[in-house]
Design an enzyme around this catalytic site. Sequence first.
Site, short mmCIF file in Angstrom:
data_model
loop_
_atom_site.label_atom_id
_atom_site.label_comp_id
_atom_site.label_asym_id
_atom_site.label_seq_id
_atom_site.Cartn_x
_atom_site.Cartn_y
_atom_site.Cartn_z
N HIS A 1 0.85 -1.19 0.00
CA HIS A 1 0.00 0.00 0.00
C HIS A 1 0.89 1.24 0.00
CE1 HIS A 1 -3.61 2.38 0.65
NE2 HIS A 1 -2.96 3.05 1.59
N SER A 2 0.58 2.19 -0.88
CA SER A 2 1.31 3.46 -0.97
C SER A 2 2.79 3.17 -1.24
CB SER A 2 1.08 4.26 0.31
OG SER A 2 1.40 5.62 0.13
N LEU A 3 3.71 3.61 -0.38
CA LEU A 3 5.13 3.31 -0.58
C LEU A 3 5.34 1.81 -0.71
CD1 LEU A 3 8.18 3.97 -0.58
CD2 LEU A 3 8.07 3.95 1.93
#
Length: 248
Positions: A82-84
């Site tokens: 998720h995200s990074l």
Amino acid sequence: MARESDNAAVRLFCLPYAGGSAMAYARWRRLLPPWIAPELVEFPGRGARMDEPLGTDPHDLAWQLADEIGDRLDRPYALFGHSLGAVVAYELAHVLVARSAAPPLVLFASGTEAPSVRDDSDWRRPRSDAELIAELRAMRGTPEEAIASAELMETFLPILRADFLMCGAFAYRPRPKLPCPIHTLGGTEDDCAGAALEAWGRETEAGFRLDLVRGSHFFIHERQAEVLSLIEKDLAERLPKDALAATA
């Protein structure tokens, strides 16, 4: 790295978001069916790896993680970030393919723009504590009581600062498309635009799927049941039926 049952049909390697720990996925162990074994991938400098130095290069981190999970690829597996974490998972998939490992059943890329359309140059500048706290409030994922705790922030802000620098250090490099499907998840109230999510489809030669989930950047927590249902359904479709039957 926390390890789950060796009897599961598929391993799901879960990579944390900026400022997060692998324990953000701890509940998934009991909420996912037993044929899916979540493997919580901890980045250096946090959680159980708090004594290790923080990293700021996602490419180096991907090579390190490939070494660490190499002996866990003896059965079908998937990557979730998720995200990074999605960016690192993408790099990790490329490293594993370069090493001639079996590709993941699917790469779940959640809550972030596709690599080819990212512009993370602004994150190359280290943020002050005040700027990091403002960013936390903007992302709406951290309770105010946590932000108000000086002791907690003393530990947390250096991790978040390093992770944002890691975002800034990401450099997109055109390479052959991944031989695994990509399933992208996005929040309807997140800043990440639809076109930037759809661009993940350019990174695979094996199929692309996009699902929008109601919620903000942290929709994976706000709508946890829906997210897990999407993961479970996707993996069930990709596993051979006899593999699922063997775990029943």
